[in-house]
Write an enzyme that holds these catalytic residues in place. Structure first.
Site, mmCIF file in Angstrom:
data_model
loop_
_atom_site.group_PDB
_atom_site.id
_atom_site.type_symbol
_atom_site.label_atom_id
_atom_site.label_comp_id
_atom_site.label_asym_id
_atom_site.label_seq_id
_atom_site.Cartn_x
_atom_site.Cartn_y
_atom_site.Cartn_z
ATOM 1 N N LYS A 112 0.841 -1.184 0.000
ATOM 2 C CA LYS A 112 0.000 0.000 0.000
ATOM 3 C C LYS A 112 0.887 1.248 0.000
ATOM 4 C CE LYS A 112 -4.277 -1.548 2.214
ATOM 5 N NZ LYS A 112 -5.170 -1.386 3.377
ATOM 6 N N GLU B 276 -19.781 -8.251 8.821
ATOM 7 C CA GLU B 276 -20.836 -7.531 9.532
ATOM 8 C C GLU B 276 -21.840 -8.477 10.194
ATOM 9 O OE1 GLU B 276 -19.292 -4.990 6.165
ATOM 10 O OE2 GLU B 276 -20.049 -7.048 6.338
ATOM 11 N N ARG C 172 -26.043 -5.051 5.817
ATOM 12 C CA ARG C 172 -25.569 -6.385 5.479
ATOM 13 C C ARG C 172 -25.811 -7.388 6.613
ATOM 14 N NH1 ARG C 172 -19.774 -6.032 2.607
ATOM 15 N NH2 ARG C 172 -20.784 -7.134 0.917
#
Length: 616
Positions: free
Chosen positions: A279, A365, A393
């Site tokens: 990253k 979730e 979700r």
């Protein structure tokens, strides 16, 4: 002066016309363009710097858009947008009437699947692969998914299904949560080329046929193969799911990527390529702190210094963060839970002060909610910090595992209402509608920072499931009472006396409504509670006024205003009601203040809506 390579490319077809030797220079130009552009516009930064080489390689090897690229989440799709004709539009990124921060089907033929939420790519790619097979189309289908998104159950559901059916599908795992380990070196890269080659594949498949009559030897060969590969890869799980696993390889090595992708393009059946990237690649500040540079506002491209905020007013996320730490210090039963949003939901300080009571469950979730339910069953007090759009979700778990059992789980719902630059995939437009129909729920919407803190305390001390929903961004500058104070449940707050018109306001649009009320000489009530409603004050307002106006930053359909309508119907009340809120459409990205004005939810819009209603 020679034209930059990047300036010559408007389509992937033009990219494929470049000599392969020029691609490393193109990668440098692309990375520089990203830094310069995002330093002005802001956006998802570190993740996009990490996939420059991968994006070039994918569009170079595969015949896009005929071949299908599906980006998971889409945080890493900026290079893809630039190489597919949107370089000149990048200055409008995430702005009103500009290009979106995520792939969108109606934005480009190269955006094959609209995304924004995590872990959908493999399911969508598998569906496309099956459809193409049924239609007799010779297309390659690829899903590019990050290591964070791979923690979600949906990704493994799709992998399990894909490995069970004979379909051509390439899943690329972009592993950027660790540095390139020693095994991603010469031996691993060499074996990745060998293991992805048609010679090795045909030899392996042929050997299986020959050895079918000799089970013991065949099993020995299989184990030997796994052990050899196990020296340099970690793909046993994916092979058990039915995939041919290759990797891990260096995702910044363009020649290696090109060779491996070309080899895998020719293979049949489910394929899995594991690449390792960094990253923030090429920008030291982002390499050193990818979390801080995940999503950035404007910054100095030379120093990496991010522009300071223009005011010192705390965000609602900070209000929650401070409250969580204060309440945890007072009550040892408090457990903090987040589905992979430690920074975004404000749990950094809590995780450092109370590490034994902090749980990041990954992008899961559904699990986070049922996990909280289990904790609550044993007498502890879980707080689930979650974005409004992500709680969608886990709706079944909220109903079945929490509300049905009337368990004391507090949902701290961030990013309620419009969220600005992230657009409709992240907007919390529906939570009041989908929460208020669930029995046993206590639902609150604060008008300011201090009320947010008080509501969090109220919900935490409540004996059943509760939800406090608050918006992204800063409050209005109201002083915050340091004490942990509870509110009387179901009681609204009288804010302004007027006549004829009474506003019933749910949440942070109170400030704009008060401004409108000054012009209309109207009464204003801060309702505070969506469930239970303060029916006494509603009845009082119908007796004293000729028009009620409900205001909320939620869709009108099924929202807080609808609950007022439903109550008045039960009372056979004929006082007219005007419901103001978000319209029945998805609101695109842009500046939140501008978007609210377009929806008629600023002071001017509220005055206009009431005036038009009175004229009718």
């Amino acid at each position: 002066m020679d034209q930059l390579l990047l300036e010559q490319i408007q389509t992937p077809a033009q990219l494929r016309d470049l000599p392969e030797a020029q691609l490393p220079n193109l990668a440098k130009e692309l990375r520089h363009f990203l830094v310069e552009t995002l330093s002005r516009t802001g956006g998802h930064f570190a993740s996009n710097l990490g996939v420059v080489e991968l994006t070039i390689a994918l569009h170079y090897v595969f015949n896009t858009p005929e071949d299908r690229l599906i980006w998971d989440v889409g945080h890493q799709s900026y290079s893809h947008k630039i190489l597919t004709g949107r370089r000149s539009a990048m200055s409008t990124l995430r702005q009103s009437n500009g290009i979106a921060g995520f792939p969108k089907r109606n934005e480009s033929i190269y955006d094959i699947f609209g995304v924004g939420h995590s872990s959908t790519s493999i399911s969508a790619a598998l569906g496309m692969a099956i459809a193409n097979q049924r239609l007799g189309l010779d297309r390659q289908v690829l899903a590019i998914i990050g290591d964070g998104a791979m923690t979600a159950g949906m990704a493994f559901e799709a992998l399990n299904h894909a490995g069970d059916i004979s379909v051509n599908l390439l899943v690329i795992l972009n592993d950027n949560d660790m540095s390139i380990s020693p095994n991603v070196g010469g031996l691993s890269n060499y074996l990745a080329k060998v293991l992805s080659s048609s010679f090795y594949t045909s030899m392996r498949e042929g050997s299986k046929q020959v050895l079918k009559r000799m089970p013991t030897v065949r099993e020995l060969a299989r184990r030997t193969e796994e052990h050899i590969k196990g020296l340099v890869v970690s793909g046993t799980l994916f092979e058990e799911l039915g995939f041919n696993y290759i990797g891990p390889i260096d995702g910044h090595d363009l020649p290696l990527l090109l060779t491996t992708l070309r080899n895998m393009k020719a293979l049949e059946g489910p394929q899995f390529l594991h690449i390792v990237t960094q990253k923030g690649k090429g920008f030291p500040s982002a390499e050193d702190n990818p979390c801080v540079y995940h999503g950035v506002s404007a910054f100095d491209p030379k120093t990496g210094e991010i522009a300071a905020k223009s005011n010192n007013i705390p965000t609602y996320t900070q209000i929650f963060s401070d409250w969580l730490c204060d309440m945890a210090a007072q009550d040892e039963r408090l457990i903090g839970i987040t589905p992979a949003m430690r920074e975004g939901s404000g749990l950094v300080d809590f995780s450092e002060l109370f590490p034994e009571r902090y749980f990041d469950v990954g992008i899961a979730e559904q699990h986070s909610v049922t996990f909280a339910a289990g904790i609550a069953c044993e007498g502890l007090k879980p707080v689930v910090a979650i974005y409004s759009t992500f709680l969608q979700r886990a709706y079944d778990q909220l109903i079945h595992d929490v509300a049905l059992q009337n368990l004391p789980v507090l949902f701290a719902i961030d990013r309620a209402g419009l969220v600005g630059a992230d657009g409709p995939t992240h907007a919390g437009s529906f939570d009041l509608s989908y929460l208020r129909c669930v029995p046993n729920m206590l639902i609150m919407a604060p008008a300011d920072e201090n009320e947010c803190r008080q509501m969090l305390t109220t919900g935490f001390k409540h004996g059943g499931p509760s939800a406090v929903r608050y918006p992204r961004g800063c409050g209005i500058g109201i002083p915050v009472e340091p004490k942990l104070i509870t509110l009387p449940i179901g009681k609204a707050l009288f804010c302004r006396q007027g006549h004829k018109i009474a506003f019933l306001v749910f949440g942070t649009l109170l400030k704009a409504t008060l401004e409108a009320a000054e012009q209309l000489e109207a009464t204003v009530i801060n309702m505070r509670f969506i469930k239970p409603l303060d029916v006494e004050i509603i009845t009082q307002m119908t007796q004293q006024h000729t028009l009620l106006v409900t205001v909320e930053e939620n869709v009108i359909m099924g929202g807080a205003g609808s609950s007022v309508n439903e109550y008045l119907q039960t009372q056979a009340c004929d006082t007219p009601v005007l419901n103001l809120g978000l319209p029945d459409r998805f609101i695109e990205h842009g500046d939140t203040k501008t978007l609210l004005a377009k929806c008629g939810l600023d002071a001017k819009g509220i005055v206009n809506a009431v005036t038009k209603h009175l004229l009718r």
